[in-house]
Design a protein around this motif. Structure first.
Motif, PDB file in Angstrom:
ATOM      1  N   LEU A  86      -7.293   0.682 -12.996  1.00  0.00           N
ATOM      2  CA  LEU A  86      -7.587   1.959 -12.354  1.00  0.00           C
ATOM      3  C   LEU A  86      -7.366   1.847 -10.847  1.00  0.00           C
ATOM      4  O   LEU A  86      -7.862   0.942 -10.200  1.00  0.00           O
ATOM      5  CB  LEU A  86      -9.029   2.378 -12.649  1.00  0.00           C
ATOM      6  N   GLY A  87      -6.594   2.779 -10.295  1.00  0.00           N
ATOM      7  CA  GLY A  87      -6.342   2.798  -8.864  1.00  0.00           C
ATOM      8  C   GLY A  87      -5.205   1.907  -8.407  1.00  0.00           C
ATOM      9  O   GLY A  87      -4.902   1.855  -7.212  1.00  0.00           O
ATOM     10  N   VAL A  88      -4.559   1.227  -9.341  1.00  0.00           N
ATOM     11  CA  VAL A  88      -3.457   0.329  -8.990  1.00  0.00           C
ATOM     12  C   VAL A  88      -2.132   0.970  -9.368  1.00  0.00           C
ATOM     13  O   VAL A  88      -1.964   1.483 -10.475  1.00  0.00           O
ATOM     14  CB  VAL A  88      -3.606  -1.038  -9.700  1.00  0.00           C
ATOM     15  N   ASN A  89      -1.202   0.965  -8.433  1.00  0.00           N
ATOM     16  CA  ASN A  89       0.171   1.382  -8.702  1.00  0.00           C
ATOM     17  C   ASN A  89       1.078   0.676  -7.703  1.00  0.00           C
ATOM     18  O   ASN A  89       0.611  -0.119  -6.879  1.00  0.00           O
ATOM     19  CB  ASN A  89       0.328   2.914  -8.631  1.00  0.00           C
ATOM     20  N   LYS A  90       2.348   0.945  -7.771  1.00  0.00           N
ATOM     21  CA  LYS A  90       3.289   0.253  -6.883  1.00  0.00           C
ATOM     22  C   LYS A  90       2.958   0.485  -5.410  1.00  0.00           C
ATOM     23  O   LYS A  90       3.041  -0.432  -4.589  1.00  0.00           O
ATOM     24  CB  LYS A  90       4.719   0.711  -7.171  1.00  0.00           C
ATOM     25  N   ALA A  91       2.597   1.720  -5.057  1.00  0.00           N
ATOM     26  CA  ALA A  91       2.347   2.051  -3.662  1.00  0.00           C
ATOM     27  C   ALA A  91       1.131   1.319  -3.106  1.00  0.00           C
ATOM     28  O   ALA A  91       1.144   0.851  -1.962  1.00  0.00           O
ATOM     29  CB  ALA A  91       2.155   3.556  -3.505  1.00  0.00           C
ATOM     30  N   VAL A  92       0.084   1.220  -3.892  1.00  0.00           N
ATOM     31  CA  VAL A  92      -1.148   0.577  -3.422  1.00  0.00           C
ATOM     32  C   VAL A  92      -0.890  -0.881  -3.046  1.00  0.00           C
ATOM     33  O   VAL A  92      -1.282  -1.351  -1.962  1.00  0.00           O
ATOM     34  CB  VAL A  92      -2.248   0.672  -4.507  1.00  0.00           C
ATOM     35  N   THR A  93      -0.218  -1.610  -3.920  1.00  0.00           N
ATOM     36  CA  THR A  93       0.022  -3.027  -3.647  1.00  0.00           C
ATOM     37  C   THR A  93       1.084  -3.207  -2.568  1.00  0.00           C
ATOM     38  O   THR A  93       0.993  -4.132  -1.747  1.00  0.00           O
ATOM     39  CB  THR A  93       0.433  -3.748  -4.944  1.00  0.00           C
ATOM     40  N   LEU A  94       2.080  -2.331  -2.550  1.00  0.00           N
ATOM     41  CA  LEU A  94       3.081  -2.387  -1.481  1.00  0.00           C
ATOM     42  C   LEU A  94       2.436  -2.138  -0.128  1.00  0.00           C
ATOM     43  O   LEU A  94       2.774  -2.818   0.861  1.00  0.00           O
ATOM     44  CB  LEU A  94       4.179  -1.360  -1.735  1.00  0.00           C
ATOM     45  N   ALA A  95       1.515  -1.196  -0.055  1.00  0.00           N
ATOM     46  CA  ALA A  95       0.826  -0.923   1.214  1.00  0.00           C
ATOM     47  C   ALA A  95       0.052  -2.142   1.689  1.00  0.00           C
ATOM     48  O   ALA A  95       0.047  -2.466   2.893  1.00  0.00           O
ATOM     49  CB  ALA A  95      -0.111   0.275   1.048  1.00  0.00           C
ATOM     50  N   GLU A  96      -0.587  -2.842   0.775  1.00  0.00           N
ATOM     51  CA  GLU A  96      -1.314  -4.062   1.137  1.00  0.00           C
ATOM     52  C   GLU A  96      -0.355  -5.132   1.636  1.00  0.00           C
ATOM     53  O   GLU A  96      -0.639  -5.836   2.613  1.00  0.00           O
ATOM     54  CB  GLU A  96      -2.102  -4.575  -0.072  1.00  0.00           C
ATOM     55  N   TYR A  97       0.777  -5.261   0.973  1.00  0.00           N
ATOM     56  CA  TYR A  97       1.771  -6.253   1.380  1.00  0.00           C
ATOM     57  C   TYR A  97       2.337  -5.917   2.762  1.00  0.00           C
ATOM     58  O   TYR A  97       2.468  -6.790   3.624  1.00  0.00           O
ATOM     59  CB  TYR A  97       2.891  -6.303   0.341  1.00  0.00           C
ATOM     60  N   ALA A  98       2.678  -4.650   2.966  1.00  0.00           N
ATOM     61  CA  ALA A  98       3.213  -4.233   4.259  1.00  0.00           C
ATOM     62  C   ALA A  98       2.200  -4.470   5.377  1.00  0.00           C
ATOM     63  O   ALA A  98       2.557  -4.944   6.468  1.00  0.00           O
ATOM     64  CB  ALA A  98       3.616  -2.760   4.203  1.00  0.00           C
ATOM     65  N   HIS A  99       0.936  -4.149   5.104  1.00  0.00           N
ATOM     66  CA  HIS A  99      -0.112  -4.356   6.106  1.00  0.00           C
ATOM     67  C   HIS A  99      -0.206  -5.830   6.496  1.00  0.00           C
ATOM     68  O   HIS A  99      -0.384  -6.167   7.680  1.00  0.00           O
ATOM     69  CB  HIS A  99      -1.446  -3.852   5.562  1.00  0.00           C
ATOM     70  N   ALA A 100      -0.089  -6.718   5.503  1.00  0.00           N
ATOM     71  CA  ALA A 100      -0.148  -8.154   5.785  1.00  0.00           C
ATOM     72  C   ALA A 100       1.005  -8.594   6.677  1.00  0.00           C
ATOM     73  O   ALA A 100       0.873  -9.565   7.443  1.00  0.00           O
ATOM     74  CB  ALA A 100      -0.143  -8.935   4.477  1.00  0.00           C
ATOM     75  N   LEU A 101       2.123  -7.884   6.603  1.00  0.00           N
ATOM     76  CA  LEU A 101       3.275  -8.198   7.462  1.00  0.00           C
ATOM     77  C   LEU A 101       3.178  -7.508   8.820  1.00  0.00           C
ATOM     78  O   LEU A 101       4.022  -7.747   9.693  1.00  0.00           O
ATOM     79  CB  LEU A 101       4.571  -7.757   6.775  1.00  0.00           C
ATOM     80  N   GLY A 102       2.206  -6.629   8.963  1.00  0.00           N
ATOM     81  CA  GLY A 102       2.103  -5.853  10.190  1.00  0.00           C
ATOM     82  C   GLY A 102       3.087  -4.706  10.247  1.00  0.00           C
ATOM     83  O   GLY A 102       3.480  -4.253  11.322  1.00  0.00           O
TER      84      GLY A 102
END
Length: 270
Positions: free
Chosen positions: A188-204
């Motif tokens: 629940l609450g997981v999709n491609k965008a959610v995890t991509l946003a976390e990954y992008a944030h980690a890269l700044g």
């Protein structure tokens, strides 16, 4: 453009299982220009050989519609989120109550298991390669990263519309298969965008600096989140409706065409 996020099947990988040389050059050109590249797919980690063998990609891949992050360089799971086993069984019972003929399969971080009836007649050879039987016996761990429900004689969109309202409070539901009616469920609450946003944030990297490509309903959230989300012209109507930006179809190397233009712009600025 600081990060390129691309779906695999139907976006860069053809139905024949090939990534074109032009697309390979464009993606490698991004990395050479200092633009990060990440692939975001519904595929499990064990089905990433087109990336490693054809593209020579050794970076991060977001798998199972966002539920699992995999590092191709070390061939290891970076992180995963799962559907609790009891939730999976509750969803199974709800869907089967709606459509008794439904069959199910599940992905864990380690393997794919399925009810015997899940295999297509043309894929019966899979029964010798994967564990099959009753779902309760097959899934012995605490969670699965992806849960699938398949039915015959109904369109994927009709199946989605009939099922999603009844299980959407328990799991995230989407679909992406071209030639069969199968729902794909993530935590629940997981999709491609959610995890991509976390990954992008980690890269700044902020969303406005992300260029994303996709072709199916499971790409919709990613396409709308990215600063530039391109739906493939050869893609599903829901993907095309999600964004005003449309890349030429995969048969015309659409991803490569967009990236070539973007890279040319970067060189002019530089």
């Amino acid at each position: 453009m600081r990060l390129v996020a691309s779906d695999i099947d139907g976006t860069i990988l053809s139905r024949e299982g090939r990534i074109s040389e032009r697309t390979i050059r464009a993606l490698q050109g991004c990395e050479a220009a200092g633009v990060a590249v990440v692939f975001v797919t519904g595929r499990p980690a064990r089905w990433l050989t087109p990336l490693s063998e054809q593209l020579r990609h050794t970076g991060t891949v977001i798998c199972s519609n966002g539920a699992l992050v995999y590092d191709l360089s070390s061939m290891s799971v970076v992180s995963s989120q799962g559907i609790p086993r009891h939730t999976m069984l509750e969803v199974r019972d709800i869907v089967r109550g709606l459509f008794p003929e439904t069959t199910f399969a599940a992905e864990t971080a380690e393997e794919f298991v399925m009810e015997t009836g899940f295999a297509e007649p043309r894929h019966r050879h899979l029964l010798g390669e994967v564990r099959h039987g009753k779902l309760e016996d097959l899934v012995t761990g605490d969670e699965v990263v992806k849960f699938m429900a398949k039915i015959e004689d109904m369109s994927a969109e009709d199946y989605f519309r009939a099922v999603a309202p009844h299980v959407g409070h328990l799991v995230s539901v989407t679909h992406s298969a071209l030639d069969l009616t199968m729902l794909e469920m993530a935590p629940l609450g997981v999709n491609k965008a959610v995890t991509l946003a976390e990954y992008a944030h980690a890269l700044g990297v902020s969303a406005e600096d992300v260029v994303a490509f996709g072709d199916m309903p499971n790409d919709v959230e990613m396409l709308t989140w990215a600063g530039e989300g391109y739906a493939m012209s050869s893609g599903h109507p829901r993907a095309l409706a999600a964004t005003e930006l449309h890349a030429p179809g995969i048969e015309d190397d659409g991803v490569a065409q967009v990236l070539e233009r973007k890279l040319a712009g970067l060189r002019k600025v530089g």
